[in-house]
Design a protein around this motif. Structure first.
Motif, PDB file in Angstrom:
ATOM      1  N   UNK A  10       9.856   2.629  -6.966  1.00 10.43           N
ATOM      2  CA  UNK A  10      10.876   2.971  -7.954  1.00 10.43           C
ATOM      3  C   UNK A  10      12.019   3.755  -7.310  1.00 10.43           C
ATOM      4  N   UNK A  53       0.867   8.601 -11.309  1.00  8.37           N
ATOM      5  CA  UNK A  53      -0.314   8.759 -10.456  1.00  8.37           C
ATOM      6  C   UNK A  53      -0.676  10.221 -10.218  1.00  8.37           C
ATOM      7  N   UNK A  74       0.816  -1.211   0.000  1.00  5.82           N
ATOM      8  CA  UNK A  74       0.000   0.000   0.000  1.00  5.82           C
ATOM      9  C   UNK A  74       0.857   1.271   0.000  1.00  5.82           C
ATOM     10  N   UNK A  93       5.777   5.162  -7.382  1.00  6.21           N
ATOM     11  CA  UNK A  93       6.937   6.055  -7.355  1.00  6.21           C
ATOM     12  C   UNK A  93       7.852   5.705  -6.188  1.00  6.21           C
ATOM     13  N   UNK A 124      -8.704   2.363  -0.353  1.00  5.20           N
ATOM     14  CA  UNK A 124      -7.310   1.934  -0.327  1.00  5.20           C
ATOM     15  C   UNK A 124      -6.536   2.726  -1.369  1.00  5.20           C
ATOM     16  N   UNK A 125      -5.575   3.494  -0.895  1.00  3.05           N
ATOM     17  CA  UNK A 125      -4.643   4.169  -1.800  1.00  3.05           C
ATOM     18  C   UNK A 125      -3.367   4.324  -0.990  1.00  3.05           C
ATOM     19  N   UNK A 126      -2.250   4.659  -1.615  1.00  2.00           N
ATOM     20  CA  UNK A 126      -0.990   4.639  -0.881  1.00  2.00           C
ATOM     21  C   UNK A 126      -1.074   5.293   0.507  1.00  2.00           C
ATOM     22  N   UNK A 127      -0.733   4.527   1.511  1.00  2.00           N
ATOM     23  CA  UNK A 127      -0.675   4.964   2.910  1.00  2.00           C
ATOM     24  C   UNK A 127      -2.042   5.229   3.549  1.00  2.00           C
ATOM     25  N   UNK A 128      -3.105   4.873   2.840  1.00  2.00           N
ATOM     26  CA  UNK A 128      -4.465   5.048   3.373  1.00  2.00           C
ATOM     27  C   UNK A 128      -5.197   3.725   3.225  1.00  2.00           C
ATOM     28  N   UNK A 129      -5.830   3.279   4.284  1.00  2.65           N
ATOM     29  CA  UNK A 129      -6.656   2.081   4.138  1.00  2.65           C
ATOM     30  C   UNK A 129      -7.809   2.198   5.112  1.00  2.65           C
ATOM     31  N   UNK A 142      -0.688  12.006  -2.524  1.00  3.58           N
ATOM     32  CA  UNK A 142      -0.772  11.063  -3.651  1.00  3.58           C
ATOM     33  C   UNK A 142       0.499  10.224  -3.798  1.00  3.58           C
ATOM     34  N   UNK A 143       1.631  10.730  -3.364  1.00 10.41           N
ATOM     35  CA  UNK A 143       2.901   9.998  -3.456  1.00 10.41           C
ATOM     36  C   UNK A 143       3.242   9.640  -4.899  1.00 10.41           C
ATOM     37  N   UNK A 144       2.972  10.573  -5.822  1.00  6.65           N
ATOM     38  CA  UNK A 144       3.229  10.309  -7.243  1.00  6.65           C
ATOM     39  C   UNK A 144       4.678  10.587  -7.612  1.00  6.65           C
ATOM     40  N   UNK A 145       5.409  11.280  -6.749  1.00  3.57           N
ATOM     41  CA  UNK A 145       6.765  11.693  -7.085  1.00  3.57           C
ATOM     42  C   UNK A 145       7.773  10.988  -6.195  1.00  3.57           C
ATOM     43  N   UNK A 146       8.974  10.849  -6.702  1.00  7.53           N
ATOM     44  CA  UNK A 146      10.038  10.295  -5.884  1.00  7.53           C
ATOM     45  C   UNK A 146      11.356  10.881  -6.360  1.00  7.53           C
ATOM     46  N   UNK A 185       6.344   8.958 -10.946  1.00 10.51           N
ATOM     47  CA  UNK A 185       6.082   7.529 -11.085  1.00 10.51           C
ATOM     48  C   UNK A 185       7.360   6.756 -11.302  1.00 10.51           C
ATOM     49  N   UNK A 186       7.275   5.674 -12.053  1.00  9.44           N
ATOM     50  CA  UNK A 186       8.428   4.829 -12.307  1.00  9.44           C
ATOM     51  C   UNK A 186       9.171   5.310 -13.544  1.00  9.44           C
TER      52      UNK A 186
END
Lengths: 159, 960
Positions: free
Chosen positions: A62, B224, A55, A59, B457-462, B197-201, B214-215
């Motif tokens: 990656x 995302x 979960x 990103x 359910x999405x990153x870090x949320x459930x 959203x955690x779309x960036x890294x 994303x990747x």
């Protein structure tokens, strides 16, 4: 619908691996190691099922994979030869040794020989500073590597 | 207008977020400063007026300590700690500009600049770049390093630079240029901490580090990323840059205003160059959004200058003719004449109007005033009829007033949240981000929704519990939850005895304790496993501060009002009313749906929710307006349409609403409109309703007028004019022209005068004035003698009605049933990038995310019918049929299909029935029995409709 998905088998297997590590605190690194051990590399296809299982976002997975040099996105050769490029080994001639290895294998850093036997990787310190230049073949560290010992290692590896 | 310009310095970046705690006093550069415990040295310095240079710190995300530019010296401590990550301590003595730190900063800056292109003059961020500012601040004069490797040169030593990554222009609104990136991680942290959203890294390590959407193979659009703009806002350089700034240059002034999309009511800075909007950026001191935004408010304002916008008034004798562009005088005269003719022939009640939840409070007030005082009847209604009218009825009955009980800040103190019939990440994105932040901090979530929405359910949320109920069974599920709370003794007796009527609760408890309401008894009906319901009920009743947030999935049912009351019951019995972190919170759909209801848009209610039959209230308006108001409630929208079909209702003024597309049973709406003699549409675009109109009055956008919007937390926010109306008049002026043409004699010269009239006549607005709003920024009603500062939380010491009232909520199923012919249940909703009927968002680049409505079908239902992903399917109900493409997904349960209603080509409301809420006529959009099957393409209705629409939109330009 999942049965129609060609990557469903892969995703299922990764989900199993993730489940095996679910009890750990901070399971991402152990999972990545386990997946790479089993599949040989961490292609982009493995990201989504791992992200789903933990979960976290794609990103983030990656970001972690790309941070560590030991995680590969392309499969390596059958053996990985790492030559230390840190200061102590450089002082003992590691640079020349690396050039010899490159010439002998016909590849640059990160390259894999045409026959798929050996991948050459740089590494920064193997903790063998007293025995430089140091190298590592797969999981085995080797000290005081000179041209002769290098050749032996490469022959053994099938290069 | 320049009075409204807020100085830039007012929202300077203090480096790290505010903290709450006991006061701590320290000395910075010889000045004594007192700040709350936990505050960083950087923020304390900024508060003292001392700017410590910084790059990776910004005050909407936590400190990170990576850039090392903000180092300071602290007496008694070794080294040079980063001021952003060092909290203050009592008696600390800090030196922010010693020789030592100045030298370090210069060295750090030199390294940064050694891998940065020096193209400032042609850079889009020129003049708006923190890297540039900091180079100046540290006195950088020379860069001694000659980088043998860099990230910015396209070619190096005659060869392509392997480290150079070209600009990513995939997002329609901003670009990502890795060549300009200093890897401060502000964007990554904003995406995580602010948006969630955690779309960036950050990809890679060391010198290879760079920001990645994303990747590896993703670009910004494929990742995302939801395009909320938080990363662009956080970026100190031109790495993430609005395309509008690239095109137009940097803004030179800004005006604080309020977004005109959803009911969150975010405050924005309209950043201007001349009278051109360069960009909209979220205003940090906006109390609803706290500096955050979503893709709609931040970027999707281009519709204001879209070529489809109509700028000239138009008339025609009958709807089969092309439109004729005419002068304002002629159009208004034509409209007034027709309305007066109708009243002369068919009586004064033969005409009416619809107020808009998109327009300002002042405009809405004037429209209902025109109907009541000039038309002389109460035939006023509003689009809230089709969305939150059950909220009005339900909350007024139980609590005493029709409004949410909390402010949005309240979510920061919530421990358990129930989200029922709402999809905040799509419908109310900024609230969703604030909720997700709280959930990541440990609050628990219960989602009651037929669909697996992103919050489940999405990153870090459930969600702790997701109750995927069958559409139409809200009351049964809420009753089952209440049953568990009551029978297991989890209710808050002290609260009930104190704040409600204990005997009344006893009656309710007897009713709800009946075994037929138990989760086990209703499991077959609702489809929700009984143990999930029990778990959710126990969690909510015992988990601390419990808040309930709901949306149209609650109201748009034939039992909408019953569900609202059952929500109120649950909040009261668990003691979750009247303090921060709890409450009942309707998520309002449109920007001013709360306001349009407050302003007396309903046929039975004068402004402030006072019934038209109340003599005392009428007397207030009779005296002020010099008329005698009708004491009979007027017609609701469906009654107007029925009357039109029957030949008794002949003329309608529709401001800013597209009833043909948004109201249920499109065929019936079309028949009603076609039967009228005078349909006046006042809108930005030739909407679907205008296909049946005789007069088209061009509207103005929120950028072109002054006024106020009231958001879902009852917050009255200023809307400020940043440019002249392109159509010539603000909407309130157009209404005044029409009213005056019918003899009203109004003389308003500014909307503030309308607000003064509202305050003078409406007790809950008594203290509201533009002066107060200028001073406070915004205020939440009630704002009067009793609550001079407004009311962030309602019912604090007692309910508005006195005692909270428990209402027995019997579940009466809808008459809309599935059967052999129509075995599936259709429910409807929204997606993030589009808004409502899409009139605005379809005319922006947001269409890249959603170019057509699709039908979500569970794989099992699809397989049974041989439907594959992307197939055209025909969707048929007892009312009508339409076609759209299939999206196979297990987000929906078997037996349920789902679509959105953003596109007129689909016309999802051809399908919906005319069943409606028993109390308020709110249509039952959320439950329609349907069948689906493969199809070849659009249905005959869709083709005929698009032909008719094209014919009806012909325009003959005015002769010059």
């Amino acid at each position: 619908m999942r049965a129609l998905d060609p990557e469903a088998g892969l995703a299922d297997r990764i989900s199993e691996i993730c489940a095996d590590h679910a009890h750990l605190e901070g399971p991402l690194l152990p999972i990545l190691h386990a997946v790479q051990d089993e599949l040989g590399s961490l292609s982009e296809a493995v990201i989504a099922p791992i992200a789903e299982a933990l979960n976290i976002s794609r990103a983030e997975v990656h970001g972690v994979i790309s941070f560590y040099h030991d995680f590969r996105t392309e499969p390596a050769g059958r053996h990985i030869l790492k030559i230390c490029r840190a200061e102590a080994c450089q002082a003992m001639g590691a640079t020349a040794l690396a050039e010899t290895a490159k010439a002998r294998l016909g590849v640059d850093w990160h390259g894999t020989t045409g026959n798929g036997a050996v991948t050459l990787e740089p590494v920064y310190c193997l903790g063998l500073c007293a025995c430089g230049p140091a190298a590592m073949v797969d999981d085995r560290v080797v000290g005081r590597v000179d041209a002769g010992r290098l050749e032996d290692l490469l022959v053994e590896a099938g290069a | 207008m320049k009075d409204f310009i807020i100085p830039w310095t007012d929202d300077r970046d203090l480096g790290t977020p505010a903290k709450a705690g006991p006061p701590v006093t320290l000395t910075i550069d010889g000045f004594e400063v007192t700040v709350p415990e936990g505050t960083s040295v950087m923020r304390a310095s900024a508060l003292a007026g001392i700017e410590v240079p910084k790059l990776c710190a910004t005050d909407n995300v936590e400190a990170f300590g990576s850039c090392r530019l903000c180092v300071v010296e602290i007496e008694g401590r070794r080294g040079t700690p980063a001021s952003c990550t060092t909290p203050v301590s009592p008696g600390m003595v800090v030196h922010t500009h010693s020789d030592k730190v100045r030298k370090i900063r210069k060295g750090v800056m030199e390294l940064y600049i050694s891998d940065h292109p020096l193209d400032c003059l042609t850079c889009a961020a020129n003049g708006d770049c923190e890297l540039q500012d900091m180079a100046g601040a540290v006195g950088l004069r020379d860069v001694r390093y000659e980088g043998t490797e860099n990230h910015f040169a396209v070619r190096q030593n005659g060869e392509a630079n392997p480290r150079y990554v070209p600009k990513d222009e995939s997002n329609p609104y901003f670009t990502y240029d890795p060549a300009k990136c200093i890897v401060c991680s502000r964007c990554v942290r904003a995406c995580e901490e602010v948006q969630g959203t955690f779309a960036l890294t950050i990809e890679g390590s060391g010198f290879d580090s760079r920001v990645s959407f994303g990747a590896r193979s993703d670009d910004a659009l494929a990742s995302d990323c939801v395009s909320c703009g938080a990363c662009v806002q956080a970026c100190p350089t031109a790495t993430l840059q609005e395309k509008s700034v690239i095109e137009l240059g940097t803004p030179e002034r800004s005006v604080i205003t309020t977004c005109a999309y959803c009911g969150v009511g975010c405050s924005f800075k309209a950043e201007m160059r001349g009278d051109t909007v360069v960009r909209m950026t979220p205003y940090k001191h906006g109390k609803a959004n706290r500096g955050h935004s979503c893709v709609k408010g931040r970027f999707a304002w281009g519709y204001a200058s879209h070529r489809d916008r109509i700028l000239n008034p138009m008339i025609r004798d009958s709807i089969d003719q092309p439109w004729r562009e005419v002068s304002w005088d002629e159009a208004i005269g034509f409209a007034a004449g027709r309305l007066q003719d109708i009243q002369a022939k068919y009586g004064k009640r033969a005409i009416g109007g619809i107020t808009s939840s998109r327009c300002t409070n002042e405009e809405t007030f004037l429209v209902q005033k025109m109907i009541r005082a000039v038309f002389g009847n109460n035939n006023t209604d509003t689009c809230a009829r089709v969305c939150h009218s059950p909220t009005g009825y339900g909350l007024k009955t139980t609590f005493g007033t029709s409004a949410g009980t909390q402010d949005f800040d309240s979510v920061e103190q919530t421990d358990v949240v129930i989200v029922i019939g709402a999809n905040p990440t799509d419908g109310h994105p900024v609230f969703a981000s604030r909720l997700k932040k709280r959930l990541r901090a440990g609050a628990k979530l219960i989602v009651i929704d037929p669909r697996r929405i992103d919050l489940v359910k999405s990153p870090h949320i459930k969600a702790a519990h997701h109750l995927p109920l069958r559409p139409g069974t809200n009351v049964a599920v809420m009753s089952a939850i209440a049953h568990v709370v009551v029978t297991e003794g989890l209710f808050d007796e002290a609260f009930i005895r104190d704040r409600c009527d204990w005997d009344e609760f006893q009656d309710y408890a007897t009713f709800i304790s009946d075994p037929r309401h138990s989760p086990e008894a209703t499991e077959m009906l609702t489809g929700v496993p009984a143990d999930e319901v029990r778990g959710a009920a126990r969690l909510f009743a015992t988990g601390g501060n419990g808040a309930i947030h709901y949306g149209l999935g609650v109201t748009e049912h034939s039992q909408g009002s019953t569900t609202v009351m059952s929500i109120a019951n649950l909040a009261m019995m668990t003691g979750n009313i009247g303090r921060p972190g709890v409450g009942v919170n309707p998520l309002r759909g449109q920007n001013n749906v709360q306001g349009s209801c407050d302003m007396g848009s309903f046929p039975h209610e004068l402004p402030g929710y006072r019934h038209v039959s109340d003599d005392a209230t009428r007397a207030i308006f009779d005296d002020l307006w010099g008329v005698t108001l009708d004491s009979e409630p007027g017609l609701r929208i469906p009654n107007m349409l029925d009357g039109a079909v029957d030949g008794t209702f002949k003329g309608i003024y529709v401001q800013g609403e597209d009833i043909l597309q948004s109201d249920p049973d499109t065929h019936h709406v079309a028949a009603g409109l076609a039967a009228m003699d005078c349909v006046i549409v006042h809108d930005l675009f030739l909407n679907e309703t205008a296909n049946y109109a005789h007069v088209f009055l061009p509207g103005s956008t929120f950028l072109e007028k002054d006024g106020t919007f009231t958001n879902a937390e009852r917050r009255i926010n200023r809307v400020r004019k940043v440019m002249q109306p392109r159509n010539g008049y603000a909407d309130w002026e157009v209404t005044m022209l029409l009213a005056n043409a019918m003899g009203a004699g109004w003389t308003y010269t500014h909307p503030s005068q309308v607000m003064d009239e509202i305050a003078a006549t409406t007790p809950s607005f008594a203290n509201v004035s533009y002066e107060l709003l200028e001073e406070r920024g915004s205020v939440q009603w009630p704002c009067n003698e009793a609550h001079p500062d407004g009311s962030p939380i309602m019912h604090v010491d007692g309910f508005v009605r006195g005692k909270g009232q428990f209402i027995v909520t019997e579940y009466i199923p809808t008459d809309e049933r599935t059967g052999p012919r129509f075995p599936l249940l259709l429910t409807t909703g929204r997606i993030l990038s589009q808004y409502n009927v899409g009139a605005q968002t379809r005319r922006t680049a947001n269409v890249v995310w959603h170019e057509e409505d699709v039908l979500e079908i569970h794989p099992q239902d699809a397989e049974n019918r041989g439907i594959k992903q992307g197939d055209w399917v025909k969707l048929a109900s007892r009312t009508g049929e339409t076609s759209l493409r299939a999206e196979i997904t297990d987000r929906v349960s078997p037996g349920v299909v789902y679509t959105t209603f953003h596109h007129p080509d689909t016309q999802a409301n051809v399908i919906t029935t005319d069943y409606s809420d028993w109390a308020t006529n709110c249509p039952e959009y959320k439950v329609t029995a349907v069948q689906i099957g493969l199809s070849n393409g659009p249905t005959r209705w869709q083709e005929e409709y698009s032909d008719q629409a094209a014919r009806s939109r012909r325009i003959i330009p005015a002769a010059e």
